[in-house]
Scaffold this motif. Sequence first.
Motif, PDB file in Angstrom:
ATOM      1  N   THR A   1       0.848  -1.193   0.000  1.00 36.52           N
ATOM      2  CA  THR A   1       0.000   0.000   0.000  1.00 36.52           C
ATOM      3  C   THR A   1       0.885   1.245   0.000  1.00 36.52           C
ATOM      4  O   THR A   1       2.023   1.207   0.483  1.00 36.52           O
TER       5      THR A   1
ATOM      6  N   THR B   1       0.662   6.201   4.137  1.00 36.28           N
ATOM      7  CA  THR B   1      -0.493   6.993   4.577  1.00 36.28           C
ATOM      8  C   THR B   1      -0.148   8.470   4.648  1.00 36.28           C
ATOM      9  O   THR B   1      -1.011   9.319   4.513  1.00 36.28           O
ATOM     10  N   ASP B   2       1.135   8.796   4.834  1.00 37.05           N
ATOM     11  CA  ASP B   2       1.604  10.189   4.846  1.00 37.05           C
ATOM     12  C   ASP B   2       2.537  10.374   3.660  1.00 37.05           C
ATOM     13  O   ASP B   2       3.603   9.765   3.598  1.00 37.05           O
ATOM     14  N   ASP B   3       2.152  11.207   2.699  1.00 41.10           N
ATOM     15  CA  ASP B   3       2.994  11.402   1.514  1.00 41.10           C
ATOM     16  C   ASP B   3       4.043  12.491   1.711  1.00 41.10           C
ATOM     17  O   ASP B   3       4.782  12.829   0.790  1.00 41.10           O
TER      18      ASP B   3
END
Length: 167
Positions: free
Chosen positions: A108, A111-113
Amino acid sequence: QITVAFGASFVDPADGLHGAHLLGFVLQQETGGVVTEQAINDPTQSQYTFTGLTGGVTYSYKVVAVSEIGRGGTFSPAVSAVASSGPGAPGTPTITANSNTELTYAWTAPTDDGGAPVTSYNVYAAGTDSWPATPTPSATGVATTQYTLTCGALAGEYVYFKVADRK
């Protein structure tokens, strides 16, 4: 990293260039009371990227024009930005398909780009879970969150994977 955009529009009309030719700009960077300057000696350059910044720290920037007679008298109003701390880690790779010759695994996106989209990944595969300090990627610039490895020399062995995001 933080990119600062500037150009001839930053020349203060009240201060002006007094008929002199625009030679470039000076960018001021300030953080924690420390001011550094970056000279831009190309009047057509319209942006500069500051690198080596500390993630989560606020930096302020000002621009002043430079002409044949020197610097303009006033800097532009300051603009501030917080340096990105970089993206989080991608999810743990999981095997989605396998055969005697190929192994497909997926993960995946972080969650933090880190403030900018993750555009691709480097993937790593090895026949051991003892990774060197700087492993060589099996593939670079993978644009999706899935990769198929042709096993070759690793066929029939355990295969270990790592994934790292790239900007």
